[in-house]
Design a protein around this motif. Structure first.
Motif, PDB file in Angstrom:
ATOM      1  N   TYR A  45       4.687  -3.053  10.781  1.00  0.00           N
ATOM      2  CA  TYR A  45       5.832  -2.734  11.165  1.00  0.00           C
ATOM      3  C   TYR A  45       6.829  -4.359  10.566  1.00  0.00           C
ATOM      4  N   GLY A  46       8.398  -4.717  10.295  1.00  0.00           N
ATOM      5  CA  GLY A  46       8.842  -5.792  10.251  1.00  0.00           C
ATOM      6  C   GLY A  46       9.408  -5.212   8.720  1.00  0.00           C
ATOM      7  N   TRP A  47      10.013  -4.183   8.061  1.00  0.00           N
ATOM      8  CA  TRP A  47      10.490  -3.551   6.901  1.00  0.00           C
ATOM      9  C   TRP A  47      11.749  -2.372   8.295  1.00  0.00           C
ATOM     10  N   GLN A  48      12.841  -2.068   6.949  1.00  0.00           N
ATOM     11  CA  GLN A  48      14.277  -1.218   7.499  1.00  0.00           C
ATOM     12  C   GLN A  48      14.065  -0.282   6.281  1.00  0.00           C
ATOM     13  N   ALA A  49      13.697   0.440   6.851  1.00  0.00           N
ATOM     14  CA  ALA A  49      14.453   2.047   5.837  1.00  0.00           C
ATOM     15  C   ALA A  49      16.347   1.800   5.237  1.00  0.00           C
ATOM     16  N   LYS A  50      16.122   2.501   4.104  1.00  0.00           N
ATOM     17  CA  LYS A  50      17.305   2.214   3.147  1.00  0.00           C
ATOM     18  C   LYS A  50      17.093   3.167   2.298  1.00  0.00           C
ATOM     19  N   LYS A  51      18.721   3.466   2.130  1.00  0.00           N
ATOM     20  CA  LYS A  51      18.859   5.429   1.369  1.00  0.00           C
ATOM     21  C   LYS A  51      17.698   4.987  -0.035  1.00  0.00           C
ATOM     22  N   LYS A  52      18.507   3.613  -0.595  1.00  0.00           N
ATOM     23  CA  LYS A  52      18.173   3.477  -1.875  1.00  0.00           C
ATOM     24  C   LYS A  52      16.670   2.773  -2.171  1.00  0.00           C
ATOM     25  N   ASP A  53      16.267   2.362  -1.123  1.00  0.00           N
ATOM     26  CA  ASP A  53      14.659   1.361  -1.211  1.00  0.00           C
ATOM     27  C   ASP A  53      13.821   2.983  -1.348  1.00  0.00           C
ATOM     28  N   THR A  54      12.955   3.482  -2.788  1.00  0.00           N
ATOM     29  CA  THR A  54      11.842   4.431  -3.146  1.00  0.00           C
ATOM     30  C   THR A  54      10.837   3.401  -2.465  1.00  0.00           C
ATOM     31  N   ARG A  55      11.165   2.141  -3.099  1.00  0.00           N
ATOM     32  CA  ARG A  55      10.216   1.114  -3.222  1.00  0.00           C
ATOM     33  C   ARG A  55       9.220   0.817  -1.632  1.00  0.00           C
ATOM     34  N   SER A  56      10.161   0.495  -0.700  1.00  0.00           N
ATOM     35  CA  SER A  56       9.379  -0.037   0.513  1.00  0.00           C
ATOM     36  C   SER A  56       8.535   1.334   0.670  1.00  0.00           C
ATOM     37  N   PRO A  57       8.965   3.154   1.023  1.00  0.00           N
ATOM     38  CA  PRO A  57       7.976   3.304   1.579  1.00  0.00           C
ATOM     39  C   PRO A  57       6.606   4.045   0.970  1.00  0.00           C
ATOM     40  N   GLN A  58       7.076   3.793  -0.107  1.00  0.00           N
ATOM     41  CA  GLN A  58       5.511   3.799  -1.821  1.00  0.00           C
ATOM     42  C   GLN A  58       4.816   2.635  -0.694  1.00  0.00           C
ATOM     43  N   ALA A  59       5.069   1.156  -1.088  1.00  0.00           N
ATOM     44  CA  ALA A  59       4.101   0.729  -0.904  1.00  0.00           C
ATOM     45  C   ALA A  59       3.524   0.962   1.217  1.00  0.00           C
ATOM     46  N   LEU A  60       4.175   0.936   1.890  1.00  0.00           N
ATOM     47  CA  LEU A  60       3.673   1.751   2.911  1.00  0.00           C
ATOM     48  C   LEU A  60       2.929   2.996   3.248  1.00  0.00           C
ATOM     49  N   ALA A  61       3.375   3.982   2.433  1.00  0.00           N
ATOM     50  CA  ALA A  61       2.218   5.295   2.335  1.00  0.00           C
ATOM     51  C   ALA A  61       0.903   4.232   1.372  1.00  0.00           C
ATOM     52  N   GLN A  62       0.547   3.450   0.843  1.00  0.00           N
ATOM     53  CA  GLN A  62      -0.199   2.785   0.216  1.00  0.00           C
ATOM     54  C   GLN A  62      -1.060   2.241   0.970  1.00  0.00           C
ATOM     55  N   LEU A  63      -0.588   1.152   1.159  1.00  0.00           N
ATOM     56  CA  LEU A  63      -0.989   0.808   2.946  1.00  0.00           C
ATOM     57  C   LEU A  63      -2.140   1.564   4.261  1.00  0.00           C
ATOM     58  N   ILE A  64      -0.691   3.094   4.603  1.00  0.00           N
ATOM     59  CA  ILE A  64      -2.230   3.638   4.787  1.00  0.00           C
ATOM     60  C   ILE A  64      -2.867   4.192   4.619  1.00  0.00           C
ATOM     61  N   TRP A  65      -2.963   4.679   2.825  1.00  0.00           N
ATOM     62  CA  TRP A  65      -3.893   5.394   2.858  1.00  0.00           C
ATOM     63  C   TRP A  65      -5.419   5.451   2.510  1.00  0.00           C
ATOM     64  N   TYR A  66      -5.058   3.227   2.070  1.00  0.00           N
ATOM     65  CA  TYR A  66      -6.184   2.889   1.871  1.00  0.00           C
ATOM     66  C   TYR A  66      -6.865   1.953   3.166  1.00  0.00           C
ATOM     67  N   PHE A  67      -6.655   2.667   4.425  1.00  0.00           N
ATOM     68  CA  PHE A  67      -6.614   2.293   5.993  1.00  0.00           C
ATOM     69  C   PHE A  67      -7.200   3.750   5.616  1.00  0.00           C
ATOM     70  N   MET A  68      -6.817   4.744   5.708  1.00  0.00           N
ATOM     71  CA  MET A  68      -7.388   6.085   5.699  1.00  0.00           C
ATOM     72  C   MET A  68      -8.933   6.087   5.038  1.00  0.00           C
ATOM     73  N   GLU A  69      -8.821   5.402   3.668  1.00  0.00           N
ATOM     74  CA  GLU A  69     -10.387   5.597   3.087  1.00  0.00           C
ATOM     75  C   GLU A  69     -11.230   5.130   3.802  1.00  0.00           C
ATOM     76  N   GLY A  70     -10.871   4.215   4.304  1.00  0.00           N
ATOM     77  CA  GLY A  70     -11.695   3.147   4.965  1.00  0.00           C
ATOM     78  C   GLY A  70     -12.438   3.687   5.680  1.00  0.00           C
ATOM     79  N   VAL A  71     -11.460   4.056   7.284  1.00  0.00           N
ATOM     80  CA  VAL A  71     -12.365   5.387   8.178  1.00  0.00           C
ATOM     81  C   VAL A  71     -12.868   6.087   7.509  1.00  0.00           C
ATOM     82  N   ALA A  72     -12.655   6.605   6.172  1.00  0.00           N
ATOM     83  CA  ALA A  72     -13.172   7.899   5.937  1.00  0.00           C
ATOM     84  C   ALA A  72     -15.189   7.637   5.471  1.00  0.00           C
ATOM     85  N   GLN A  73     -14.570   6.110   4.762  1.00  0.00           N
ATOM     86  CA  GLN A  73     -16.346   5.629   4.667  1.00  0.00           C
ATOM     87  C   GLN A  73     -17.159   4.876   5.883  1.00  0.00           C
TER      88      GLN A  73
END
Length: 342
Positions: free
Chosen positions: A237-265
């Protein structure tokens, strides 16, 4: 039941390439996906933020052939109480839930769902830039990771010390990030306030600050959280989506991806029994007590057992370094805090 609480998302498997995560996700489109063999489920609490994070996440590489992931869509009503029954149903099915949204208020749904199911002995992991005492503290333990003293009220620090919460400041995490893993392993649910990261990493974060974790450090923390077999819900939580901001969604995506990798391991070595653990008994001379360290044969992780332990806290996560110090007659800060608590 879940159909009444959740609405579908505008993503389909054919929108993504065969090597991308979105190609294999079980999506909620017209109907909910089959949850058999599903280990991780995603739910959006705020549509814009959740969908922006999804768009970036599903373009990442798919490394999880044995970890079935389902996207259950977004919550229909923006009310904390509306989310609680959804969480309770999924938690009882032992699914690892990822919540994606904007408002920190959604943490209350996590807190209430876990408390209603398990009582007050649930431990809450909070990756945040400060100690916050404006939420319920009726839990067995709070684990605060990434706190910064210059952003935290003195009264909140005093309350934290009085309650004996686990506290890992940003500075201590920076000096040895691996030392935080045992505390994260002790949590039953968790939340990430994106302000815990530098504002350069997540430009869309609310309450932005120039200090905080680098994205790589935060991803490592999320991996530790995913490895924790007893952690059943994790909110970002704690962020706001904006049209010109592509970096924030990418950061969120990587955080989620590594959580998933932890689950897989996950190694299946959460110590409900000691059959797969090695036993090491140490006598602490200064305290004049005998403690037992347990090592997992599967993952190499360590737990501590105290002679006064109850059934609910019979094994407490610790590190190999804690065992090494105890073997030399020294007591680490972690073990000292454990002795003070129990």
């Amino acid at each position: 039941m879940l159909e009444n609480w959740l609405k579908g998302v505008p993503f389909k498997n054919e929108d993504f390439k065969s090597h991308q995560l979105g190609h294999s996700i079980r999506f909620h489109n017209e109907r909910l996906p089959d949850l058999q063999r599903v280990k991780v489920v995603l739910i959006g609490t705020d549509d814009m933020e959740a969908n922006a994070a999804r768009q970036a996440l599903y373009q990442l590489a798919d490394h999880f052939p044995r970890t079935t992931i389902a996207d259950l869509g977004n919550i229909r009503k923006k009310e904390v109480s509306f989310l609680i029954p959804v969480l309770k149903e999924l938690i009882t099915k032992k699914r690892s839930i990822i919540l994606l949204g904007k408002s920190l208020d959604w943490r209350k749904a996590q807190q209430q769902a876990h408390r209603q199911l398990f009582g007050r002995e649930q431990h809450w992991l909070s990756i945040d830039d400060r100690v916050r005492t404006d939420t319920s503290d009726r839990f067995g333990q709070r684990i605060i990771v990434g706190g910064q003293r210059h952003l935290t009220k003195r009264s909140d620090l005093q309350k934290m010390e009085r309650k004996k919460w686990w506290y890992h400041s940003l500075g201590s995490c920076r000096s040895e990030l691996k030392a935080v893993e045992p505390s994260i392993r002790d949590a039953h649910f968790g939340s990430v306030h994106l302000a815990a990261l530098k504002d350069l990493e997540v430009p869309g974060q609310l309450n932005a600050s120039p200090s905080g974790f680098f994205l790589e450090e935060a991803c490592q923390l999320m991996y530790y959280a995913g490895m924790n077999e007893q952690l059943l819900s994790m909110g970002l939580y704690g962020w706001q989506a904006k049209k010109k901001d592509t970096r924030s969604p990418q950061a969120l995506a990587q955080l989620i991806w590594y959580f998933m990798e932890g689950v897989a391991q996950r190694k299946g070595d959460y110590p409900l029994s000691k059959a797969s653990l090695g036993e090491y008994i140490v006598h602490l001379k200064d305290q004049d007590i005998q403690v037992t360290f347990w090592k997992s044969y599967k993952s190499g992780r360590w737990w501590l057992q105290l002679p006064t332990a109850t059934e609910r806290n019979h094994l407490i996560p610790c590190s190999y370094e804690d065992y090494q110090l105890a073997g030399r007659g020294e007591v680490s800060d972690r073990v000292m805090q454990i002795l003070a608590r129990y």
